[in-house]
Scaffold this active site. Structure first.
Site, PDB file in Angstrom:
ATOM      1  N   GLY A 215       7.708  -4.170   7.109  1.00  0.00           N
ATOM      2  CA  GLY A 215       7.884  -3.991   8.358  1.00  0.00           C
ATOM      3  C   GLY A 215       7.480  -3.188   9.257  1.00  0.00           C
ATOM      4  O   GLY A 215       7.499  -2.778  10.500  1.00  0.00           O
ATOM      5  N   GLU A 253       8.402  -2.423   0.253  1.00  0.00           N
ATOM      6  CA  GLU A 253       7.482  -3.486   0.059  1.00  0.00           C
ATOM      7  C   GLU A 253       6.490  -3.717   1.372  1.00  0.00           C
ATOM      8  O   GLU A 253       7.072  -4.637   2.050  1.00  0.00           O
ATOM      9  CB  GLU A 253       7.765  -4.602  -0.583  1.00  0.00           C
ATOM     10  CG  GLU A 253       9.172  -5.073   0.143  1.00  0.00           C
ATOM     11  CD  GLU A 253       9.655  -6.426  -0.800  1.00  0.00           C
ATOM     12  OE1 GLU A 253       9.836  -6.378  -1.913  1.00  0.00           O
ATOM     13  OE2 GLU A 253      10.286  -7.273   0.155  1.00  0.00           O
ATOM     14  N   CYS A 254       5.478  -2.859   1.673  1.00  0.00           N
ATOM     15  CA  CYS A 254       4.751  -3.063   2.917  1.00  0.00           C
ATOM     16  C   CYS A 254       3.467  -3.687   2.692  1.00  0.00           C
ATOM     17  O   CYS A 254       2.825  -3.614   1.641  1.00  0.00           O
ATOM     18  CB  CYS A 254       4.415  -1.565   3.551  1.00  0.00           C
ATOM     19  SG  CYS A 254       6.167  -0.470   4.012  1.00  0.00           S
ATOM     20  N   GLY A 255       3.218  -4.612   3.843  1.00  0.00           N
ATOM     21  CA  GLY A 255       1.723  -5.262   3.779  1.00  0.00           C
ATOM     22  C   GLY A 255       1.082  -4.847   4.753  1.00  0.00           C
ATOM     23  O   GLY A 255       0.060  -3.915   4.602  1.00  0.00           O
ATOM     24  N   CYS A 330     -12.899 -26.738  18.887  1.00  0.00           N
ATOM     25  CA  CYS A 330     -12.723 -27.572  19.889  1.00  0.00           C
ATOM     26  C   CYS A 330     -11.197 -27.783  20.129  1.00  0.00           C
ATOM     27  O   CYS A 330     -10.641 -28.790  20.093  1.00  0.00           O
ATOM     28  CB  CYS A 330     -13.022 -29.285  19.786  1.00  0.00           C
ATOM     29  SG  CYS A 330     -14.713 -29.198  18.782  1.00  0.00           S
ATOM     30  N   TYR A 359      -2.975 -10.014   7.471  1.00  0.00           N
ATOM     31  CA  TYR A 359      -2.723 -11.458   8.050  1.00  0.00           C
ATOM     32  C   TYR A 359      -3.865 -11.942   8.832  1.00  0.00           C
ATOM     33  O   TYR A 359      -3.564 -12.372   9.974  1.00  0.00           O
ATOM     34  CB  TYR A 359      -1.423 -11.275   8.778  1.00  0.00           C
ATOM     35  CG  TYR A 359      -0.203 -10.900   8.304  1.00  0.00           C
ATOM     36  CD1 TYR A 359       0.198 -11.317   7.071  1.00  0.00           C
ATOM     37  CD2 TYR A 359       0.159  -9.383   8.289  1.00  0.00           C
ATOM     38  CE1 TYR A 359       1.479 -10.861   6.120  1.00  0.00           C
ATOM     39  CE2 TYR A 359       1.245  -8.931   7.497  1.00  0.00           C
ATOM     40  CZ  TYR A 359       1.939  -9.832   6.645  1.00  0.00           C
ATOM     41  OH  TYR A 359       2.981  -9.322   5.756  1.00  0.00           O
TER      42      TYR A 359
HETATM   43  C1  LIG Z   1       6.233 -10.394   4.736  1.00  0.00           C
HETATM   44  C2  LIG Z   1       7.091  -9.536   3.931  1.00  0.00           C
HETATM   45  C3  LIG Z   1       6.840  -8.230   3.880  1.00  0.00           C
HETATM   46  C4  LIG Z   1       5.772  -7.257   4.095  1.00  0.00           C
HETATM   47  O1  LIG Z   1       5.836  -7.397   5.665  1.00  0.00           O
HETATM   48  P1  LIG Z   1       5.026  -6.086   6.372  1.00  0.00           P
HETATM   49  O2  LIG Z   1       5.281  -6.455   7.690  1.00  0.00           O
HETATM   50  O3  LIG Z   1       3.647  -6.740   6.044  1.00  0.00           O
HETATM   51  O4  LIG Z   1       4.972  -4.740   5.950  1.00  0.00           O
HETATM   52  C5  LIG Z   1       7.769  -7.491   2.918  1.00  0.00           C
HETATM   53  N1  LIG Z   1       8.907  -8.074   2.458  1.00  0.00           N
HETATM   54  C6  LIG Z   1       9.066  -9.475   2.629  1.00  0.00           C
HETATM   55  C7  LIG Z   1      10.266 -10.061   1.972  1.00  0.00           C
HETATM   56  C8  LIG Z   1       8.353  -9.903   3.336  1.00  0.00           C
HETATM   57  O5  LIG Z   1       8.502 -11.223   3.794  1.00  0.00           O
END
Ligand SMILES: *Cc1c(COP(=O)(O)O)cnc(C)c1O
Length: 391
Positions: A215, A253-255, A330, A359
């Site tokens: 997040g 757990e970052c994305g 379209c 994403y």
């Molecule tokens: C999507 C998600 C993440 C990663 O979120 P980011 O906003 O990309 O850091 C981590 N944990 C859970 C459970 C998620 O659903």
């Protein structure tokens, strides 16, 4: 005749540098996992595997992708619902632990673990009642399908402690998305500390692992004002020192924050025209490759790369006022940026959308209208590899 530019570029060296700097500043006990759903391309996973503590997988498919990268890479298995098959495969793939989303899921994991003759380590993912620090998108504290409602936590703890093939290691709290404020994120972790400390007293249990989710955000509106990681890391050192000593693992757990910056989406302008008083720039590409801007309802930042070559004899349409950048689909929803002033843009120029590594391709509807997919180029590391990635 060469095909128009339509390409994702990923800079793996920049990715490694960014993530290595983040990981180096984490205090003791804190571990950075990578949330694969942000971008699970194999070259990205291979670049990250040596740097992060492991991967967070949100589906059986992601567990399998993580295992292709490394048999020994630690994998946390989350995701809003899990089938018996996914649970069994994850146990056989020796995932480190499960993030459990409901009471039924506790029973499901118990049944599968019993059949496999193993014990499954679990964290309870709790959907907190809030209130939360400000952020652009709250994932909890209002009705969402994620996690276990805080009001039924007593039941969940009881079940997790009673079922013989489960080992309750702690809690998982992922409550926010795209948070841009380091101070707000520290406030959130302070709230987590106080909440979990109260649960320990209430339920008479010892939490060993606290997963604080992802997040951490990316500022798409102002690329120069990103989340202040240094400030966050400094605050984190002090904050984690106040966490009970038996919480021996604090998992992030970052994305988005890890991979967004390493990716760019480059598209060629195929046409420029004015309809109903609006200047439209139409590109080879669009939201079927890069759905992020329309999903977040924002204008995605881009730069213009002027291309002088142009076939002689063809008129070359040009604009230099505010433009709306659209794709080749379209539907009027195929918009990448709306009403932005980017200076002169001509047919044949290339637009480069920044911060497209998270994403982007992953969340898009690739085959709508059956256009060719973009090239996917992974720069850096041993060799540059150009792959047409799986769909
Ligand atoms: C999507 C998600 C993440 C990663 O979120 P980011 O906003 O990309 O850091 C981590 N944990 C859970 C459970 C998620 O659903």
């Amino acid at each position: 005749m060469t095909a128009p530019v339509c390409r994702y570029d990923y800079d793996l060296d920049a990715l490694r540098g960014h993530v290595a700097r983040i990981v180096a500043t984490l205090p003791e006990r804190c571990r950075m996992f990578y949330a694969m759903k942000a971008n699970s391309a194999a070259p990205i996973l291979r670049a990250l595997a040596p740097l992060v503590a492991g991967f967070e997988a949100a589906s059986g498919g992601e567990v399998a992708e993580a295992r292709v990268v490394g048999a020994g890479v630690p994998v946390l298995f989350g995701g809003p619902v899990k089938t018996d098959r996914e649970i069994a495969d994850a146990l056989r793939a020796r995932v480190t632990r499960f993030h459990v989303e409901s009471l039924l899921e506790l029973h499901r994991i118990e049944a599968v673990a019993a059949a496999e003759g193993v014990t499954a380590e679990v964290l309870l993912r709790v959907n907190l009642a809030g209130p939360f620090p400000a952020a652009t998108l709250a994932m909890a504290g209002r009705p969402t399908q994620f996690g276990i409602d805080e009001s039924v936590l007593p039941d969940a703890v009881g079940i997790a402690q009673t079922l013989p093939h489960l080992r309750l290691a702690g809690f998982h709290l992922h409550s926010l998305s795209n948070n841009l404020s380091a101070d707000a994120h520290l406030d959130l972790l302070r709230l987590y500390r106080d909440t979990v400390t109260a649960w320990e007293a209430e339920f008479g249990l010892r939490c060993e692992v606290l997963n604080v989710g992802g997040g951490i955000g990316v500022n798409y509106a102002d690329l120069d004002a990103q989340f202040d990681w240094s400030r966050f890391a400094e605050g984190l050192v002090e904050l984690v020192a106040t966490f009970p000593g038996h919480w021996h693992e604090i998992d992030f757990e970052c994305g988005r924050y890890l991979v967004a910056a390493c990716g760019r989406y480059a598209v060629e302008v195929l046409d420029v025209k004015r309809n109903h008083g609006v200047d439209y720039v139409l590109v080879r590409g669009g939201t079927h490759h890069f759905r992020l801007p329309v999903s977040w309802q924002h204008s995605h930042p881009f730069t213009v790369v002027p291309v002088d070559a142009w076939p002689s004899g063809l008129p070359r349409p040009t604009t230099d006022g505010p433009v709306t950048v659209v794709g080749e689909l379209c539907t009027p929803k195929d918009v990448l940026a709306r009403d932005v002033d980017a200076g002169e843009i001509r047919a044949g120029d290339v637009l480069v959308f920044e911060y497209a590594g998270a994403y982007g391709w992953e969340i898009s509807h690739h085959d709508f209208l059956s256009h060719p997919h973009p090239e996917q180029v992974f720069l850096g590391g041993q060799a540059t590899s150009s792959a047409s990635r799986m769909v």
